[in-house]
Design a protein around this motif. Structure first.
Motif, PDB file in Angstrom:
ATOM      1  N   LYS A  33       0.839  -1.195   0.000  1.00  0.00           N
ATOM      2  CA  LYS A  33       0.000   0.000   0.000  1.00  0.00           C
ATOM      3  C   LYS A  33       0.874   1.246   0.000  1.00  0.00           C
ATOM      4  CE  LYS A  33      -4.053  -1.955   2.320  1.00  0.00           C
ATOM      5  NZ  LYS A  33      -4.996  -1.835   3.465  1.00  0.00           N
ATOM      6  N   ILE A  34       0.474   2.243  -0.767  1.00  0.00           N
ATOM      7  CA  ILE A  34       1.191   3.522  -0.802  1.00  0.00           C
ATOM      8  C   ILE A  34       1.180   4.124   0.593  1.00  0.00           C
ATOM      9  CG2 ILE A  34       1.117   5.876  -1.704  1.00  0.00           C
ATOM     10  CD1 ILE A  34      -0.117   4.658  -4.285  1.00  0.00           C
ATOM     11  N   THR A  35       2.356   4.534   1.067  1.00  0.00           N
ATOM     12  CA  THR A  35       2.484   5.054   2.430  1.00  0.00           C
ATOM     13  C   THR A  35       3.256   6.365   2.386  1.00  0.00           C
ATOM     14  OG1 THR A  35       2.533   2.778   3.262  1.00  0.00           O
ATOM     15  CG2 THR A  35       3.197   4.525   4.781  1.00  0.00           C
ATOM     16  N   TYR A  36       2.533   7.477   2.404  1.00  0.00           N
ATOM     17  CA  TYR A  36       3.183   8.784   2.354  1.00  0.00           C
ATOM     18  C   TYR A  36       3.820   9.126   3.706  1.00  0.00           C
ATOM     19  CZ  TYR A  36       0.526   9.667  -1.943  1.00  0.00           C
ATOM     20  OH  TYR A  36      -0.008   9.610  -3.202  1.00  0.00           O
ATOM     21  N   GLY A  37       4.775  10.041   3.656  1.00  0.00           N
ATOM     22  CA  GLY A  37       5.295  10.626   4.889  1.00  0.00           C
ATOM     23  C   GLY A  37       6.435   9.884   5.539  1.00  0.00           C
ATOM     24  N   LEU A  38       6.901   8.786   4.965  1.00  0.00           N
ATOM     25  CA  LEU A  38       8.027   8.073   5.576  1.00  0.00           C
ATOM     26  C   LEU A  38       9.312   8.891   5.445  1.00  0.00           C
ATOM     27  CD1 LEU A  38       7.485   4.407   4.260  1.00  0.00           C
ATOM     28  CD2 LEU A  38       6.933   5.320   6.528  1.00  0.00           C
ATOM     29  N   ASN A  39      10.054   8.990   6.540  1.00  0.00           N
ATOM     30  CA  ASN A  39      11.373   9.620   6.517  1.00  0.00           C
ATOM     31  C   ASN A  39      12.481   8.594   6.731  1.00  0.00           C
ATOM     32  OD1 ASN A  39      10.729  12.415   6.090  1.00  0.00           O
ATOM     33  ND2 ASN A  39       9.845  12.412   8.144  1.00  0.00           N
ATOM     34  N   GLY A  40      12.081   7.340   6.822  1.00  0.00           N
ATOM     35  CA  GLY A  40      13.033   6.263   7.016  1.00  0.00           C
ATOM     36  C   GLY A  40      12.287   4.949   7.070  1.00  0.00           C
ATOM     37  N   PRO A  41      12.991   3.830   7.026  1.00  0.00           N
ATOM     38  CA  PRO A  41      12.321   2.526   7.115  1.00  0.00           C
ATOM     39  C   PRO A  41      11.820   2.287   8.536  1.00  0.00           C
ATOM     40  CG  PRO A  41      14.693   2.248   7.159  1.00  0.00           C
ATOM     41  CD  PRO A  41      14.455   3.710   6.918  1.00  0.00           C
ATOM     42  N   PRO A  42      10.918   1.330   8.720  1.00  0.00           N
ATOM     43  CA  PRO A  42      10.455   0.999  10.068  1.00  0.00           C
ATOM     44  C   PRO A  42      11.622   0.512  10.929  1.00  0.00           C
ATOM     45  CG  PRO A  42       9.071  -0.025   8.387  1.00  0.00           C
ATOM     46  CD  PRO A  42      10.263   0.522   7.684  1.00  0.00           C
ATOM     47  N   GLU A  43      11.463   0.589  12.230  1.00  0.00           N
ATOM     48  CA  GLU A  43      12.512   0.147  13.143  1.00  0.00           C
ATOM     49  C   GLU A  43      12.873  -1.312  12.863  1.00  0.00           C
ATOM     50  OE1 GLU A  43      13.460  -0.012  17.963  1.00  0.00           O
ATOM     51  OE2 GLU A  43      11.590   0.865  17.208  1.00  0.00           O
ATOM     52  N   GLY A  44      14.169  -1.575  12.805  1.00  0.00           N
ATOM     53  CA  GLY A  44      14.648  -2.922  12.535  1.00  0.00           C
ATOM     54  C   GLY A  44      14.878  -3.200  11.069  1.00  0.00           C
ATOM     55  N   PHE A  45      14.562  -2.225  10.188  1.00  0.00           N
ATOM     56  CA  PHE A  45      14.754  -2.396   8.749  1.00  0.00           C
ATOM     57  C   PHE A  45      15.726  -1.337   8.225  1.00  0.00           C
ATOM     58  CE2 PHE A  45      10.742  -4.403   9.687  1.00  0.00           C
ATOM     59  CZ  PHE A  45      10.755  -5.548   8.884  1.00  0.00           C
ATOM     60  N   ASP A  46      16.299  -1.609   7.057  1.00  0.00           N
ATOM     61  CA  ASP A  46      17.288  -0.705   6.458  1.00  0.00           C
ATOM     62  C   ASP A  46      16.777  -0.014   5.201  1.00  0.00           C
ATOM     63  OD1 ASP A  46      19.539  -1.494   8.261  1.00  0.00           O
ATOM     64  OD2 ASP A  46      19.220  -3.447   7.289  1.00  0.00           O
ATOM     65  N   SER A  47      15.695  -0.516   4.613  1.00  0.00           N
ATOM     66  CA  SER A  47      15.159   0.053   3.383  1.00  0.00           C
ATOM     67  C   SER A  47      13.705  -0.370   3.234  1.00  0.00           C
ATOM     68  CB  SER A  47      15.969  -0.427   2.166  1.00  0.00           C
ATOM     69  OG  SER A  47      15.872  -1.846   2.034  1.00  0.00           O
ATOM     70  N   CYS A  48      13.047   0.185   2.211  1.00  0.00           N
ATOM     71  CA  CYS A  48      11.661  -0.170   1.936  1.00  0.00           C
ATOM     72  C   CYS A  48      11.522  -0.660   0.501  1.00  0.00           C
ATOM     73  CB  CYS A  48      10.740   1.029   2.162  1.00  0.00           C
ATOM     74  SG  CYS A  48      10.619   1.549   3.899  1.00  0.00           S
ATOM     75  N   HIS A  49      10.548  -1.523   0.287  1.00  0.00           N
ATOM     76  CA  HIS A  49      10.301  -2.095  -1.034  1.00  0.00           C
ATOM     77  C   HIS A  49       8.816  -2.028  -1.337  1.00  0.00           C
ATOM     78  CE1 HIS A  49      10.081  -6.051  -3.614  1.00  0.00           C
ATOM     79  NE2 HIS A  49       9.922  -4.966  -4.352  1.00  0.00           N
ATOM     80  N   GLY A  50       8.468  -1.219  -2.334  1.00  0.00           N
ATOM     81  CA  GLY A  50       7.102  -1.217  -2.825  1.00  0.00           C
ATOM     82  C   GLY A  50       6.957  -2.382  -3.785  1.00  0.00           C
ATOM     83  N   VAL A  51       6.189  -3.374  -3.403  1.00  0.00           N
ATOM     84  CA  VAL A  51       6.105  -4.626  -4.151  1.00  0.00           C
ATOM     85  C   VAL A  51       5.156  -4.479  -5.339  1.00  0.00           C
ATOM     86  CG1 VAL A  51       5.542  -7.095  -4.009  1.00  0.00           C
ATOM     87  CG2 VAL A  51       6.571  -5.922  -2.041  1.00  0.00           C
ATOM     88  N   ARG A  52       5.593  -4.887  -6.490  1.00  0.00           N
ATOM     89  CA  ARG A  52       4.811  -4.770  -7.724  1.00  0.00           C
ATOM     90  C   ARG A  52       3.552  -5.631  -7.695  1.00  0.00           C
ATOM     91  NH1 ARG A  52       5.219  -7.770 -12.639  1.00  0.00           N
ATOM     92  NH2 ARG A  52       7.012  -8.883 -11.755  1.00  0.00           N
ATOM     93  N   ASN A  53       2.471  -5.063  -8.221  1.00  0.00           N
ATOM     94  CA  ASN A  53       1.224  -5.812  -8.348  1.00  0.00           C
ATOM     95  C   ASN A  53       1.379  -6.891  -9.432  1.00  0.00           C
ATOM     96  OD1 ASN A  53      -1.663  -6.205  -7.855  1.00  0.00           O
ATOM     97  ND2 ASN A  53      -1.903  -5.451  -9.957  1.00  0.00           N
ATOM     98  N   LYS A  54       1.121  -8.135  -9.083  1.00  0.00           N
ATOM     99  CA  LYS A  54       1.261  -9.237 -10.031  1.00  0.00           C
ATOM    100  C   LYS A  54       0.367 -10.384  -9.579  1.00  0.00           C
ATOM    101  CE  LYS A  54       5.581 -10.697  -7.736  1.00  0.00           C
ATOM    102  NZ  LYS A  54       5.738  -9.525  -6.864  1.00  0.00           N
ATOM    103  N   PRO A  55       0.165 -11.362 -10.408  1.00  0.00           N
ATOM    104  CA  PRO A  55      -0.682 -12.485 -10.007  1.00  0.00           C
ATOM    105  C   PRO A  55      -0.218 -13.084  -8.687  1.00  0.00           C
ATOM    106  CG  PRO A  55      -0.205 -12.615 -12.347  1.00  0.00           C
ATOM    107  CD  PRO A  55       0.641 -11.497 -11.810  1.00  0.00           C
ATOM    108  N   GLY A  56      -1.129 -13.179  -7.746  1.00  0.00           N
ATOM    109  CA  GLY A  56      -0.794 -13.712  -6.433  1.00  0.00           C
ATOM    110  C   GLY A  56      -0.411 -12.654  -5.421  1.00  0.00           C
TER     111      GLY A  56
END
Length: 474
Positions: free
Chosen positions: A423-446
């Motif tokens: 889901k599109i998530t505006y306003g992030l200034n960094g990844p969630p705690e415990g993570f180093d980056s974010c990945h917007g996952v492509r819409n595809k079958p499944g």
């Protein structure tokens, strides 16, 4: 004090005045009014020659200066003492800069209006960086030997510089000369660009309010912005009024223009002639980025070309033409070693932006940093640097230059532990705690997702470094 007569230059009976005079003080004023279709300048100077004094003025329509540097009206008021002349100068300055007139003083590294002694000299408050450039221009440049750069690198450098120059001068009422970025009034300074940025930020705050009152204030601030940063607005009332800053796209475009101006001034260096000088080695040195040529058809070239072209998912339109290695000074050393999961990912941008990208790297999105708004370029995971794993995705953010080719980089990105989003998530200034980056996952079958393409985002510049520059068609 009786009002002094204003003598038009060369009019019959005009008092004589020595040609070797001193300029005691001066100011260059500019007024752009998008409501009343005004785009005017007014120069004021106080001259002294022995015991004789005069107040010299030069005024007219700013866009006339582009075709005729001697355009405008020139007048002089003559006095027998400094106090009277100074009072006249102050009165004119007050009248022109009062709210009823609305002129704003501009800072110029080198003025193009006024008396013959004023032209080519600075006016207004000049910042230290510009003063350094002015001093640098006084030194004679040593002869530069014939370039030893590979022809392909020379061609690419000239390409990106030409595209940046054309983009700037087609938007801003300016041209590139040996002195720097020259507007009809004179050479712009870094300080003047910063003034434009401050006005733009003020205008955006008003834009967020909306409403009738906000629209009137936007017209005023738009006028102030174009007074500080002269643009090519046209001459009709409709063209002028259409220039009012009243959309996210307009604000983003003006920020991009100001960033382009900053980048061009930065690479211009203290000598002030890199943009104008035809020597390609000077342009290369100004970027402070090592660029290596990979011969087309060789093993290393095929490796990168195949990686780019085979990455495509939705289309197969990207065709690699040239590949160059990149190593930006300091960027490799600053790269984060402690974060793993390195991927070679793509970042595309319009050709006019590559002088800036090669010289200072990829910036965090400024439209977010300074204004706190949602990005308009599909950056749906907040304030980060975006990459794609498909060349066709990154190609969407590029534009062809005059050669019909485009540019994208291949960067090493330290993704580490990646937080996945559907889901599109505006306003992030960094990844969630415990993570180093974010990945917007492509819409595809499944996988049901709001992201049309896979997007990888890091929020620290140290987690990416440019390694290749790819010239391609699409």
């Amino acid at each position: 004090m009786a009002k002094a007569k204003a003598w038009k230059l060369g009019s019959p009976g005009e008092p004589s005045f020595p040609g070797d005079f001193e300029i005691v003080k001066r100011a260059v004023l500019q007024l752009t009014d998008v409501v009343n279709n005004n785009n005017k300048y007014y120069g004021i100077e106080l001259h002294r020659a022995g015991n004789a004094y005069r107040v010299f003025t030069h005024y007219g329509r700013t866009d006339d200066l582009e075709t005729n540097p001697n355009a405008g009206a020139k007048e002089s008021r003559y006095f027998d003492d400094l106090a009277s002349a100074d009072a006249c100068y102050a009165q004119i300055y007050r009248e022109k800069t009062a709210a009823s007139k609305g002129y704003k003083e501009v800072s110029l590294a080198s003025s193009k209006i006024g008396s013959h002694k004023a032209r080519g000299t600075s006016s207004g408050q000049i910042d230290e960086r510009t003063l350094e450039k002015i001093e640098g221009e006084k030194e004679k440049r040593a002869a530069i030997p014939k370039s030893t750069l590979p022809p392909g690198v020379q061609s690419m450098l000239q390409y990106v510089y030409d595209e940046a120059t054309n983009a700037l001068t087609s938007t801003v009422a300016a041209k590139i000369t040996a002195h720097g970025i020259e507007t009809p009034l004179g050479v712009l300074t870094i300080g003047q660009i910063e003034r434009g940025e401050a006005i733009l930020n003020d205008a955006f705050k008003v834009f967020e309010q909306r409403g009738t009152k906000a629209q009137a204030e936007l017209s005023r601030l738009s006028s102030d912005f174009y007074s500080a940063i002269p643009h090519r607005l046209g001459r009709t009332r409709a063209e002028i009024q259409a220039a009012v800053l009243d959309s996210l796209e307009e604000f983003a475009a003006k920020q991009e223009t100001l960033q382009l101006m900053r980048d061009m001034l930065q690479v211009n260096g203290e000598g002030g002639s890199v943009l104008y000088d035809s020597e390609i080695d000077a342009k290369y040195k100004a970027l402070n980025c090592e660029i290596g040529w990979i011969e087309p058809g060789t093993g290393p070239w095929k490796e990168i070309a195949d990686y780019v072209e085979r990455s495509q998912i939705k289309s197969k339109s990207v065709k690699v033409r040239n590949v160059m290695t990149l190593k930006r000074a300091g960027e490799h050393d600053a790269f984060t070693d402690g974060i793993g999961n390195h991927r070679m990912l793509f970042h595309g941008s319009r050709i006019k932006n590559w002088v800036g990208i090669l010289s200072r790297g990829i910036l965090l999105p400024k439209i977010v940093v300074s204004m706190g708004v949602k990005r308009t370029d599909a950056g749906w995971l907040g304030n980060g640097i975006y990459f794609g794993d498909a060349a066709c995705t990154s190609a969407f953010y590029t534009s062809p230059g005059k050669k019909g080719t485009r540019l994208m980089s291949v960067a090493r990105v330290a993704l580490g532990k990646t937080a996945e989003y559907t889901k599109i998530t505006y306003g992030l200034n960094g990844p969630p705690e415990g993570f180093d980056s974010c990945h917007g996952v492509r819409n595809k079958p499944g996988t049901s997702s709001q992201f049309a393409d896979d997007e990888y985002v890091v929020y620290r510049t140290q987690q990416q470094r440019l390694e290749y520059l790819v010239e391609f068609t699409a």
